[in-house]
Design an enzyme around this catalytic site. Structure first.
Site, PDB file in Angstrom:
ATOM      1  N   GLN A 126       0.837  -1.205   0.000  1.00 22.96           N
ATOM      2  CA  GLN A 126       0.000   0.000   0.000  1.00 22.96           C
ATOM      3  C   GLN A 126       0.865   1.245   0.000  1.00 22.96           C
ATOM      4  OE1 GLN A 126      -2.429   1.499   3.512  1.00 22.96           O
ATOM      5  NE2 GLN A 126      -4.085   0.729   2.211  1.00 22.96           N
ATOM      6  N   GLY A 127       0.521   2.217  -0.854  1.00 24.04           N
ATOM      7  CA  GLY A 127       1.216   3.494  -0.899  1.00 24.04           C
ATOM      8  C   GLY A 127       0.256   4.625  -0.588  1.00 24.04           C
ATOM      9  N   SER A 129       0.310   6.391   3.080  1.00 23.85           N
ATOM     10  CA  SER A 129       0.933   7.318   4.033  1.00 23.85           C
ATOM     11  C   SER A 129       2.183   7.968   3.455  1.00 23.85           C
ATOM     12  CB  SER A 129       1.312   6.582   5.317  1.00 23.85           C
ATOM     13  OG  SER A 129       0.169   6.115   5.989  1.00 23.85           O
ATOM     14  N   SER A 161       4.137  -1.552   3.892  1.00 19.62           N
ATOM     15  CA  SER A 161       4.497  -2.917   4.299  1.00 19.62           C
ATOM     16  C   SER A 161       4.776  -3.799   3.094  1.00 19.62           C
ATOM     17  CB  SER A 161       3.368  -3.529   5.128  1.00 19.62           C
ATOM     18  OG  SER A 161       3.147  -2.793   6.305  1.00 19.62           O
ATOM     19  N   GLU A 244     -10.535  -2.627   5.177  1.00 11.00           N
ATOM     20  CA  GLU A 244      -9.489  -2.808   6.180  1.00 11.00           C
ATOM     21  C   GLU A 244     -10.049  -2.737   7.584  1.00 11.00           C
ATOM     22  OE1 GLU A 244      -5.051  -1.142   6.789  1.00 11.00           O
ATOM     23  OE2 GLU A 244      -6.577   0.408   6.728  1.00 11.00           O
ATOM     24  N   GLU A 357      -5.913   7.624  18.010  1.00  7.57           N
ATOM     25  CA  GLU A 357      -6.526   8.947  18.105  1.00  7.57           C
ATOM     26  C   GLU A 357      -7.514   9.189  16.964  1.00  7.57           C
ATOM     27  OE1 GLU A 357      -3.335   8.296  18.357  1.00  7.57           O
ATOM     28  OE2 GLU A 357      -2.921   8.788  20.462  1.00  7.57           O
TER      29      GLU A 357
END
Length: 376
Positions: A126-127, A129, A161, A244, A357
Protein backbone atom coordinates in the site's frame (compact mmCIF):
# COMPACT_ATOMS: atom_id res chain seq x y z
CA UNK A 1 -23.32 -12.99 20.89
CA UNK A 2 -22.93 -16.37 19.20
CA UNK A 3 -23.74 -17.99 15.89
CA UNK A 4 -26.97 -19.93 15.55
CA UNK A 5 -25.49 -22.67 13.40
CA UNK A 6 -27.49 -24.64 10.91
CA UNK A 7 -26.64 -28.25 10.04
CA UNK A 8 -25.05 -26.99 6.82
CA UNK A 9 -22.85 -24.59 8.80
CA UNK A 10 -21.81 -27.36 11.20
CA UNK A 11 -20.85 -29.53 8.25
CA UNK A 12 -18.80 -26.66 6.85
CA UNK A 13 -17.04 -26.25 10.20
CA UNK A 14 -16.04 -29.91 10.35
CA UNK A 15 -14.85 -29.87 6.73
CA UNK A 16 -12.74 -26.77 7.40
CA UNK A 17 -11.37 -28.23 10.63
CA UNK A 18 -10.37 -31.48 8.95
CA UNK A 19 -8.61 -29.72 6.10
CA UNK A 20 -6.75 -27.30 8.35
CA UNK A 21 -5.65 -30.04 10.75
CA UNK A 22 -3.96 -31.87 7.88
CA UNK A 23 -2.51 -28.90 5.97
CA UNK A 24 -1.39 -26.19 8.43
CA UNK A 25 2.45 -25.90 8.29
CA UNK A 26 4.22 -26.91 11.47
CA UNK A 27 7.07 -24.41 11.10
CA UNK A 28 6.85 -20.74 12.05
CA UNK A 29 6.88 -18.45 8.98
CA UNK A 30 10.15 -16.61 8.22
CA UNK A 31 10.06 -13.07 9.58
CA UNK A 32 10.99 -11.08 6.47
CA UNK A 33 12.35 -10.92 2.94
CA UNK A 34 12.11 -13.32 0.03
CA UNK A 35 11.81 -16.32 2.36
CA UNK A 36 8.68 -14.84 3.95
CA UNK A 37 7.17 -14.23 0.52
CA UNK A 38 7.88 -17.81 -0.57
CA UNK A 39 6.29 -19.18 2.59
CA UNK A 40 3.22 -16.95 2.33
CA UNK A 41 2.62 -17.59 -1.36
CA UNK A 42 3.09 -21.34 -0.90
CA UNK A 43 0.50 -21.31 1.90
CA UNK A 44 -1.90 -19.22 -0.20
CA UNK A 45 -1.32 -21.62 -3.09
CA UNK A 46 -2.28 -24.53 -0.83
CA UNK A 47 -5.41 -22.68 0.29
CA UNK A 48 -6.29 -21.93 -3.33
CA UNK A 49 -5.77 -25.51 -4.42
CA UNK A 50 -7.90 -26.73 -1.52
CA UNK A 51 -10.70 -24.29 -2.38
CA UNK A 52 -10.15 -22.03 0.64
CA UNK A 53 -8.86 -18.82 -0.99
CA UNK A 54 -11.02 -15.74 -1.54
CA UNK A 55 -13.86 -17.14 0.55
CA UNK A 56 -15.60 -13.76 0.81
CA UNK A 57 -15.03 -12.80 -2.84
CA UNK A 58 -17.96 -13.17 -5.25
CA UNK A 59 -18.00 -16.41 -7.23
CA UNK A 60 -17.86 -14.42 -10.48
CA UNK A 61 -14.31 -13.38 -9.55
CA UNK A 62 -12.99 -16.74 -8.42
CA UNK A 63 -14.15 -16.59 -4.82
CA UNK A 64 -16.67 -18.66 -2.88
CA UNK A 65 -19.16 -15.94 -2.00
CA UNK A 66 -19.55 -17.22 1.55
CA UNK A 67 -22.06 -15.63 3.86
CA UNK A 68 -20.66 -13.58 6.76
CA UNK A 69 -21.74 -16.32 9.19
CA UNK A 70 -19.87 -19.01 7.29
CA UNK A 71 -16.82 -16.78 6.93
CA UNK A 72 -16.75 -16.36 10.70
CA UNK A 73 -16.78 -20.13 11.11
CA UNK A 74 -13.81 -20.43 8.75
CA UNK A 75 -11.76 -17.91 10.70
CA UNK A 76 -12.71 -19.50 14.03
CA UNK A 77 -11.34 -22.79 12.77
CA UNK A 78 -8.36 -21.05 11.16
CA UNK A 79 -7.16 -19.54 14.43
CA UNK A 80 -8.03 -22.70 16.40
CA UNK A 81 -5.68 -24.63 14.10
CA UNK A 82 -2.89 -22.06 14.72
CA UNK A 83 -2.66 -21.46 10.97
CA UNK A 84 -0.16 -18.84 9.70
CA UNK A 85 -1.08 -15.25 10.47
CA UNK A 86 -3.25 -13.61 7.84
CA UNK A 87 -1.19 -10.44 8.35
CA UNK A 88 1.54 -11.54 5.96
CA UNK A 89 2.64 -10.22 2.57
CA UNK A 90 -0.56 -11.49 0.92
CA UNK A 91 -2.78 -9.40 3.22
CA UNK A 92 -2.98 -6.20 1.14
CA UNK A 93 -3.73 -8.05 -2.09
CA UNK A 94 -6.45 -10.27 -0.62
CA UNK A 95 -8.08 -7.77 1.73
CA UNK A 96 -7.43 -4.36 0.14
CA UNK A 97 -6.55 -4.44 -3.52
CA UNK A 98 -8.68 -7.38 -4.60
CA UNK A 99 -11.93 -6.21 -2.96
CA UNK A 100 -11.29 -2.64 -4.16
CA UNK A 101 -10.81 -3.84 -7.74
CA UNK A 102 -13.99 -5.90 -7.47
CA UNK A 103 -15.90 -2.83 -6.29
CA UNK A 104 -14.30 -0.11 -8.43
CA UNK A 105 -11.99 -1.62 -11.06
CA UNK A 106 -12.42 -1.94 -14.82
CA UNK A 107 -13.12 -5.28 -16.47
CA UNK A 108 -9.54 -5.39 -17.77
CA UNK A 109 -8.08 -4.66 -14.32
CA UNK A 110 -10.20 -7.38 -12.73
CA UNK A 111 -9.41 -9.94 -15.43
CA UNK A 112 -5.65 -9.45 -15.10
CA UNK A 113 -5.13 -8.93 -11.38
CA UNK A 114 -7.78 -10.92 -9.50
CA UNK A 115 -6.63 -14.43 -10.56
CA UNK A 116 -3.02 -13.54 -9.71
CA UNK A 117 -4.04 -12.31 -6.28
CA UNK A 118 -6.10 -15.40 -5.45
CA UNK A 119 -3.44 -17.98 -6.27
CA UNK A 120 -0.51 -16.04 -4.79
CA UNK A 121 1.26 -15.01 -7.98
CA UNK A 122 1.05 -11.29 -7.12
CA UNK A 123 2.06 -9.55 -3.90
CA UNK A 124 0.75 -6.03 -3.29
CA UNK A 125 1.73 -3.25 -0.93
CA UNK A 126 0.00 0.00 0.00
CA UNK A 127 1.22 3.49 -0.90
CA UNK A 128 -1.02 5.80 1.11
CA UNK A 129 0.93 7.32 4.03
CA UNK A 130 3.63 9.95 3.55
CA UNK A 131 5.98 11.79 5.89
CA UNK A 132 3.56 14.32 7.41
CA UNK A 133 0.49 12.70 5.80
CA UNK A 134 -0.30 9.57 7.74
CA UNK A 135 -3.31 10.09 9.97
CA UNK A 136 -4.19 13.17 7.92
CA UNK A 137 -4.20 11.25 4.67
CA UNK A 138 -5.98 14.00 2.72
CA UNK A 139 -2.91 16.23 3.04
CA UNK A 140 -0.77 13.93 0.86
CA UNK A 141 1.60 15.61 -1.60
CA UNK A 142 2.85 12.92 -3.98
CA UNK A 143 1.77 14.06 -7.44
CA UNK A 144 0.81 12.43 -10.70
CA UNK A 145 0.99 14.83 -13.63
CA UNK A 146 -1.16 13.84 -16.61
CA UNK A 147 1.09 13.66 -19.65
CA UNK A 148 -0.57 12.14 -22.71
CA UNK A 149 -1.86 8.71 -21.74
CA UNK A 150 0.36 8.44 -18.65
CA UNK A 151 0.67 9.83 -15.14
CA UNK A 152 4.16 11.05 -14.25
CA UNK A 153 4.54 10.42 -10.52
CA UNK A 154 6.91 12.21 -8.15
CA UNK A 155 7.06 12.08 -4.38
CA UNK A 156 7.50 9.72 -1.46
CA UNK A 157 5.49 7.18 0.52
CA UNK A 158 6.36 5.62 3.86
CA UNK A 159 5.32 2.69 6.09
CA UNK A 160 4.56 0.65 2.97
CA UNK A 161 4.50 -2.92 4.30
CA UNK A 162 6.32 -5.48 2.14
CA UNK A 163 7.12 -2.91 -0.57
CA UNK A 164 10.54 -4.53 -0.98
CA UNK A 165 8.99 -7.83 -2.15
CA UNK A 166 5.75 -6.61 -3.79
CA UNK A 167 5.01 -6.56 -7.52
CA UNK A 168 2.18 -4.00 -7.30
CA UNK A 169 1.13 -1.14 -5.09
CA UNK A 170 -2.21 0.50 -4.41
CA UNK A 171 -1.01 4.08 -4.75
CA UNK A 172 -2.92 7.22 -3.75
CA UNK A 173 -1.63 10.42 -5.37
CA UNK A 174 -2.69 13.99 -6.18
CA UNK A 175 -3.47 14.22 -9.89
CA UNK A 176 -5.39 17.48 -10.21
CA UNK A 177 -3.09 20.53 -10.07
CA UNK A 178 -4.06 23.01 -7.36
CA UNK A 179 -6.46 20.61 -5.64
CA UNK A 180 -6.57 20.41 -1.87
CA UNK A 181 -7.56 17.90 0.75
CA UNK A 182 -9.91 15.15 -0.49
CA UNK A 183 -10.36 16.54 -3.98
CA UNK A 184 -8.18 15.79 -7.00
CA UNK A 185 -6.74 12.47 -5.78
CA UNK A 186 -6.46 9.24 -7.76
CA UNK A 187 -6.10 5.58 -6.70
CA UNK A 188 -3.62 3.96 -9.08
CA UNK A 189 -2.19 0.49 -9.67
CA UNK A 190 1.58 0.96 -9.60
CA UNK A 191 3.87 -1.69 -11.05
CA UNK A 192 6.76 -1.76 -8.58
CA UNK A 193 9.26 -2.69 -11.31
CA UNK A 194 8.78 0.62 -13.18
CA UNK A 195 11.86 2.82 -13.73
CA UNK A 196 12.19 5.62 -11.20
CA UNK A 197 10.99 3.66 -8.15
CA UNK A 198 13.39 3.29 -5.21
CA UNK A 199 12.46 1.15 -2.19
CA UNK A 200 14.30 1.46 1.11
CA UNK A 201 13.33 -1.08 3.81
CA UNK A 202 12.83 0.19 7.37
CA UNK A 203 13.76 -2.09 10.27
CA UNK A 204 11.22 -1.94 13.08
CA UNK A 205 11.80 -2.35 16.82
CA UNK A 206 11.26 -6.10 16.53
CA UNK A 207 14.32 -6.22 14.29
CA UNK A 208 12.58 -7.06 11.01
CA UNK A 209 12.03 -5.01 7.86
CA UNK A 210 8.30 -5.23 7.18
CA UNK A 211 8.02 -1.53 6.39
CA UNK A 212 9.64 0.49 3.63
CA UNK A 213 9.77 3.98 2.24
CA UNK A 214 9.21 4.34 -1.49
CA UNK A 215 10.50 7.16 -3.69
CA UNK A 216 9.06 8.06 -7.11
CA UNK A 217 11.18 9.99 -9.61
CA UNK A 218 9.26 10.67 -12.85
CA UNK A 219 7.58 7.26 -12.71
CA UNK A 220 5.33 6.82 -15.75
CA UNK A 221 2.11 4.94 -15.00
CA UNK A 222 -0.47 4.38 -17.78
CA UNK A 223 -3.82 6.09 -17.21
CA UNK A 224 -5.42 2.69 -17.71
CA UNK A 225 -4.11 1.83 -14.22
CA UNK A 226 -6.35 4.42 -12.50
CA UNK A 227 -9.06 2.68 -10.44
CA UNK A 228 -12.43 4.32 -9.85
CA UNK A 229 -11.87 7.33 -12.10
CA UNK A 230 -9.26 10.06 -12.42
CA UNK A 231 -9.41 12.60 -9.56
CA UNK A 232 -11.92 10.37 -7.73
CA UNK A 233 -9.34 8.61 -5.59
CA UNK A 234 -10.70 9.62 -2.20
CA UNK A 235 -13.91 7.67 -2.77
CA UNK A 236 -11.91 4.67 -3.96
CA UNK A 237 -9.55 4.94 -0.97
CA UNK A 238 -12.49 5.02 1.44
CA UNK A 239 -13.68 1.78 -0.17
CA UNK A 240 -10.25 0.29 0.54
CA UNK A 241 -10.16 1.51 4.14
CA UNK A 242 -13.70 0.27 4.68
CA UNK A 243 -12.53 -3.27 3.94
CA UNK A 244 -9.49 -2.81 6.18
CA UNK A 245 -11.42 -1.55 9.19
CA UNK A 246 -14.43 -3.85 8.94
CA UNK A 247 -13.56 -7.40 7.89
CA UNK A 248 -9.91 -7.60 6.81
CA UNK A 249 -8.60 -8.26 10.32
CA UNK A 250 -11.31 -10.73 11.33
CA UNK A 251 -8.84 -13.56 11.93
CA UNK A 252 -6.55 -11.34 13.99
CA UNK A 253 -9.47 -10.29 16.21
CA UNK A 254 -10.64 -13.85 16.79
CA UNK A 255 -7.04 -14.96 17.39
CA UNK A 256 -6.87 -12.92 20.61
CA UNK A 257 -9.00 -15.53 22.39
CA UNK A 258 -6.55 -18.24 21.31
CA UNK A 259 -3.59 -16.20 22.54
CA UNK A 260 -5.23 -15.74 25.94
CA UNK A 261 -5.66 -19.50 26.34
CA UNK A 262 -2.01 -19.97 25.41
CA UNK A 263 -1.05 -17.42 28.08
CA UNK A 264 -3.16 -19.17 30.71
CA UNK A 265 -1.45 -22.45 29.90
CA UNK A 266 1.95 -20.76 29.96
CA UNK A 267 1.28 -19.17 33.36
CA UNK A 268 0.65 -22.63 34.83
CA UNK A 269 -0.89 -23.38 38.19
CA UNK A 270 1.36 -21.14 40.30
CA UNK A 271 -0.74 -19.19 42.87
CA UNK A 272 -0.04 -15.70 41.55
CA UNK A 273 -3.22 -13.77 42.21
CA UNK A 274 -2.20 -10.64 40.31
CA UNK A 275 -1.39 -12.66 37.17
CA UNK A 276 -4.59 -14.65 37.51
CA UNK A 277 -6.70 -11.52 37.80
CA UNK A 278 -5.00 -10.01 34.76
CA UNK A 279 -5.60 -13.13 32.69
CA UNK A 280 -9.25 -13.27 33.75
CA UNK A 281 -9.70 -9.64 32.70
CA UNK A 282 -7.97 -10.24 29.37
CA UNK A 283 -10.03 -13.36 28.68
CA UNK A 284 -13.22 -11.36 29.26
CA UNK A 285 -11.99 -8.54 27.00
CA UNK A 286 -11.09 -11.02 24.26
CA UNK A 287 -14.59 -12.46 24.49
CA UNK A 288 -15.96 -8.94 24.13
CA UNK A 289 -13.82 -8.38 21.01
CA UNK A 290 -15.16 -11.64 19.62
CA UNK A 291 -18.73 -10.46 20.22
CA UNK A 292 -17.96 -7.08 18.64
CA UNK A 293 -16.51 -8.85 15.61
CA UNK A 294 -19.69 -10.91 15.25
CA UNK A 295 -21.85 -7.82 15.62
CA UNK A 296 -19.85 -5.82 13.07
CA UNK A 297 -19.83 -8.60 10.48
CA UNK A 298 -23.43 -9.76 10.93
CA UNK A 299 -25.19 -6.48 11.58
CA UNK A 300 -27.85 -5.58 9.03
CA UNK A 301 -27.97 -3.05 7.65
CA UNK A 302 -24.23 -2.38 7.72
CA UNK A 303 -23.11 0.75 9.52
CA UNK A 304 -20.05 2.45 8.05
CA UNK A 305 -18.06 3.26 11.17
CA UNK A 306 -18.46 0.20 13.40
CA UNK A 307 -15.10 -1.00 12.13
CA UNK A 308 -13.41 1.80 14.07
CA UNK A 309 -14.89 0.49 17.32
CA UNK A 310 -13.46 -2.97 16.73
CA UNK A 311 -10.14 -1.68 15.35
CA UNK A 312 -9.50 0.48 18.43
CA UNK A 313 -10.54 -2.16 20.95
CA UNK A 314 -8.51 -4.85 19.18
CA UNK A 315 -5.34 -2.75 18.90
CA UNK A 316 -5.25 -1.76 22.55
CA UNK A 317 -6.18 -5.23 23.82
CA UNK A 318 -3.49 -6.85 21.64
CA UNK A 319 -0.90 -4.65 23.31
CA UNK A 320 -2.17 -5.51 26.80
CA UNK A 321 -2.10 -9.23 26.01
CA UNK A 322 1.50 -9.08 24.84
CA UNK A 323 2.54 -6.99 27.85
CA UNK A 324 1.00 -9.65 30.07
CA UNK A 325 2.99 -12.29 28.18
CA UNK A 326 6.20 -10.36 28.88
CA UNK A 327 5.31 -10.20 32.59
CA UNK A 328 4.65 -13.95 32.72
CA UNK A 329 7.84 -14.83 30.84
CA UNK A 330 9.97 -12.63 33.09
CA UNK A 331 13.68 -12.63 32.08
CA UNK A 332 12.85 -15.08 29.28
CA UNK A 333 11.02 -12.20 27.56
CA UNK A 334 14.45 -10.73 26.78
CA UNK A 335 15.29 -13.67 24.51
CA UNK A 336 14.52 -13.82 20.82
CA UNK A 337 11.33 -15.87 21.05
CA UNK A 338 7.95 -15.62 19.29
CA UNK A 339 6.20 -13.88 22.20
CA UNK A 340 8.99 -11.30 22.40
CA UNK A 341 8.79 -10.64 18.67
CA UNK A 342 4.99 -10.30 18.83
CA UNK A 343 5.24 -8.05 21.88
CA UNK A 344 7.48 -5.62 20.02
CA UNK A 345 5.33 -5.84 16.88
CA UNK A 346 2.18 -5.06 18.90
CA UNK A 347 3.29 -1.46 19.40
CA UNK A 348 2.35 -0.78 15.78
CA UNK A 349 -1.26 -1.84 16.33
CA UNK A 350 -2.39 1.58 17.58
CA UNK A 351 -0.74 3.26 14.57
CA UNK A 352 -1.42 1.04 11.56
CA UNK A 353 -4.72 1.39 9.72
CA UNK A 354 -5.45 4.74 11.39
CA UNK A 355 -4.04 5.69 14.79
CA UNK A 356 -5.95 5.19 18.02
CA UNK A 357 -6.53 8.95 18.11
CA UNK A 358 -8.03 8.91 14.61
CA UNK A 359 -10.28 5.98 15.51
CA UNK A 360 -11.50 7.86 18.60
CA UNK A 361 -12.26 10.90 16.47
CA UNK A 362 -14.27 8.77 14.05
CA UNK A 363 -16.18 7.16 16.91
CA UNK A 364 -16.83 10.49 18.61
CA UNK A 365 -17.82 12.44 15.51
CA UNK A 366 -19.46 9.83 13.26
CA UNK A 367 -21.08 7.49 15.79
CA UNK A 368 -21.68 9.59 18.90
CA UNK A 369 -22.35 12.84 17.01
CA UNK A 370 -19.90 14.90 19.07
CA UNK A 371 -18.52 18.21 17.70
CA UNK A 372 -15.65 17.85 15.28
CA UNK A 373 -12.16 18.28 16.61
CA UNK A 374 -10.72 21.70 15.89
CA UNK A 375 -8.52 21.64 12.79
CA UNK A 376 -5.25 23.59 12.79
Amino acid sequence: MKLDETEEMRDFRMTARTWLDTHVPEERPPAEGAASREFATAWLGALHEGGWAGLAWPEDYGGKGLSPETLLIWYEEYVRARAPSTLDCTFVALNHAGPTLIACGSDAQKAFHLPRILDGRAIWCQGFSEPGSGSDLASLKTTGRVEGDHLVVNGQKIWSSFADIAQYQELLIRTEPGSKRHKGLSWVICDMSLPGITVRPIKNMAGVSHFAEVFYDDVRIPLTEVVGGLHNGWATAMTTLGFERRTAAMALQLELSVKIEELIEMAGAAPRSAVSETLCDLRAEAAAIRAMTYRTVLREPETPFDGSLVRLAFAELAQRIHRAAADILGPEALTDGPWTHDYLESYSETIAGGTAEIQRNIIGERILGLPREARA
